[in-house]
Design an enzyme around this catalytic site. Structure first.
Site, mmCIF file in Angstrom:
data_model
loop_
_atom_site.group_PDB
_atom_site.id
_atom_site.type_symbol
_atom_site.label_atom_id
_atom_site.label_comp_id
_atom_site.label_asym_id
_atom_site.label_seq_id
_atom_site.Cartn_x
_atom_site.Cartn_y
_atom_site.Cartn_z
ATOM 1 N N ARG A 122 0.917 -1.213 -0.182
ATOM 2 C CA ARG A 122 -0.173 0.138 -0.028
ATOM 3 C C ARG A 122 1.006 1.173 0.030
ATOM 4 O O ARG A 122 1.735 1.336 0.971
ATOM 5 C CB ARG A 122 -0.860 -0.076 1.326
ATOM 6 C CG ARG A 122 -1.841 1.151 1.451
ATOM 7 C CD ARG A 122 -2.535 0.856 2.584
ATOM 8 N NE ARG A 122 -3.860 0.515 2.031
ATOM 9 C CZ ARG A 122 -5.059 0.623 2.419
ATOM 10 N NH1 ARG A 122 -5.343 0.930 3.433
ATOM 11 N NH2 ARG A 122 -6.279 -0.137 1.873
ATOM 12 N N HIS A 127 -7.342 0.593 -6.462
ATOM 13 C CA HIS A 127 -7.451 -0.227 -5.098
ATOM 14 C C HIS A 127 -8.193 -1.450 -5.720
ATOM 15 O O HIS A 127 -9.357 -1.549 -5.566
ATOM 16 C CB HIS A 127 -8.492 0.865 -4.045
ATOM 17 C CG HIS A 127 -8.514 -0.035 -2.791
ATOM 18 N ND1 HIS A 127 -7.710 -1.211 -2.430
ATOM 19 C CD2 HIS A 127 -9.153 0.159 -1.657
ATOM 20 C CE1 HIS A 127 -7.835 -1.436 -1.076
ATOM 21 N NE2 HIS A 127 -8.729 -0.568 -0.629
ATOM 22 N N GLN A 167 -9.816 -4.067 -3.513
ATOM 23 C CA GLN A 167 -11.300 -3.866 -2.994
ATOM 24 C C GLN A 167 -12.196 -4.152 -4.012
ATOM 25 O O GLN A 167 -13.206 -4.658 -3.441
ATOM 26 C CB GLN A 167 -11.090 -2.286 -2.824
ATOM 27 C CG GLN A 167 -12.603 -1.785 -2.118
ATOM 28 C CD GLN A 167 -12.847 -2.175 -0.578
ATOM 29 O OE1 GLN A 167 -12.164 -2.103 0.106
ATOM 30 N NE2 GLN A 167 -14.124 -2.888 -0.653
ATOM 31 N N ASP A 169 -17.488 6.808 -1.544
ATOM 32 C CA ASP A 169 -16.236 6.503 -0.788
ATOM 33 C C ASP A 169 -16.017 7.926 0.108
ATOM 34 O O ASP A 169 -16.395 8.954 -0.109
ATOM 35 C CB ASP A 169 -14.826 6.336 -1.599
ATOM 36 C CG ASP A 169 -13.630 5.991 -0.834
ATOM 37 O OD1 ASP A 169 -13.437 5.709 0.300
ATOM 38 O OD2 ASP A 169 -12.581 6.224 -1.646
ATOM 39 N N CYS A 199 -16.267 0.927 0.691
ATOM 40 C CA CYS A 199 -15.297 0.211 1.103
ATOM 41 C C CYS A 199 -14.871 0.284 2.399
ATOM 42 O O CYS A 199 -14.047 -0.565 3.055
ATOM 43 C CB CYS A 199 -14.143 0.547 -0.070
ATOM 44 S SG CYS A 199 -13.456 2.362 0.474
ATOM 45 N N ARG A 205 -13.231 -9.057 1.680
ATOM 46 C CA ARG A 205 -12.128 -8.677 1.469
ATOM 47 C C ARG A 205 -11.187 -9.947 1.871
ATOM 48 O O ARG A 205 -10.073 -10.337 1.176
ATOM 49 C CB ARG A 205 -11.571 -7.497 2.329
ATOM 50 C CG ARG A 205 -12.166 -6.119 2.167
ATOM 51 C CD ARG A 205 -11.754 -5.819 0.822
ATOM 52 N NE ARG A 205 -10.335 -5.809 0.750
ATOM 53 C CZ ARG A 205 -9.457 -4.618 1.018
ATOM 54 N NH1 ARG A 205 -10.036 -3.442 1.513
ATOM 55 N NH2 ARG A 205 -8.172 -4.591 0.789
#
Ligand code: CP
Ligand code: NVA
Length: 308
Positions: A102, A129, A132, A223, A263, A291
């Site tokens: 990340r 991402h 996700q 988001d 998310c 996830r």
């Protein structure tokens, strides 16, 4: 050997194959069957930004597959003191079997992948991402919403919006993105998605009117308005995103059977209301749980591609 850096690099068939694998392993896990798909393998997990879900899902996932995860915060490894990405990659990838990162710019993960001897997974960058989105689509499949799927993404034209563009353009579903004028998706990512959409049949629309985007949608998603690294812009962003909250009035415009996805982490009262988060339409915790299962599918699939 394959990496998992963006969904742009994957075909529809590969994405669905990984999800099929994730589903199979999820069923086994639910029945307390833990098969050693990746015995004794080590996953390096490098974090240059905070994480709850990504860290826990990868660390738990690799353990349940028979391996072990190493949590490497950039604060604690030499990367944080200026050791170059290429040296970090060359060294770590000689000791571990897979790496997840990340980081900030996508170019940094590309640099890591270039010097890596093992598969590299994108655990979020400023641009994308992808892991996700695998969990999100798995949730959509479980809700039987694949047919005539219409996803409305409301909010910032950020890493999540970009990965939705990648996914829709590969799988061929309808995606509507509504952002304020100054927070649109990156033009080159949109352009690429529109090119792909010609092949897949995806319908992609960009608007600045969230209501228009949500009308008749079967999935509504949003988001945070303030992504990691944008904390200084918080006050301005809250002003600029006025009218973009996903609340009950907004959800009423979607189809009755529509679900709400996020998310997480979510900021109630900003991008989404408390009521929508807690409503029966909200599948946020199922999505978060997925996830774990999606990560496992990705890791096992990447392992199967090593010799190719
Ligand atoms: N959705 C997500 O990636 O969460 P974390 O930042 O907690 O990993
Ligand atoms: N767009 C958010 C996603 C967090 C999971 C961020 O980059 O901070």
């Amino acid at each position: 050997m394959r990496h998992f850096l963006t969904l742009k690099d994957y075909t529809k068939e590969e994405i669905l194959e990984i999800l099929q694998l994730a589903k199979k392993i999820k069923n086994e896990t639910k029945n307390k069957i833990y098969k050693d798909y990746l015995p004794k393998q080590t996953l390096a997990m490098i974090f240059e930004k905070s994480s709850t879900r990504t860290r826990v899902s990868f660390e738990t996932g690799i353990y349940q597959l028979g391996g072990i995860g190493l949590f490497l915060s950039s604060n604690d490894i030499q990367l944080g003191r200026g050791e170059p990405m290429r040296d970090t990659s060359a060294v770590i990838s000689r000791m571990v079997d897979m790496a997840m990162i990340r980081t900030t710019n996508q170019s940094k993960i590309e640099e890591f992948a270039k010097y890596s001897k093992v598969p590299v997974i994108n655990g979020l960058t400023n641009e994308y991402h992808p892991v996700q989105l695998m969990a999100d689509y798995m949730t959509i499949q479980e809700e039987n919403l694949e047919e005539n799927l219409v996803v409305a993404y409301i909010g910032d034209g950020n890493n999540l919006a970009h990965s939705w563009l990648n996914l829709a353009s590969k799988l061929g579903f309808e995606l509507r993105i509504a952002t304020p004028a100054d927070y649109q998706v990156r033009q080159e990512i949109l352009k690429n998605a529109l090119e792909e959409a010609k092949k897949s049949g995806a319908k992609i629309t960009i608007t600045q009117d969230p209501k228009e985007a949500v009308k008749g949608a079967t999935v509504v998603t949003t988001d945070t308005w303030v992504s990691m690294g944008q904390e200084d812009e918080k006050e301005q962003r809250i002003k600029d995103f006025n009218g973009f909250i996903v609340d009950e009035d907004m959800m009423k415009l979607a189809k009755d059977e529509a679900i709400f996805l996020h998310c997480l982490p979510a900021y109630r009262g900003y991008e989404v209301s408390e009521e929508v988060m807690d409503s029966s339409q909200s599948k946020i915790y199922e999505e978060a749980e997925n996830r774990l299962h999606a990560q496992k599918g990705i890791m096992v699939w990447l392992d199967s591609q090593r010799e190719k």
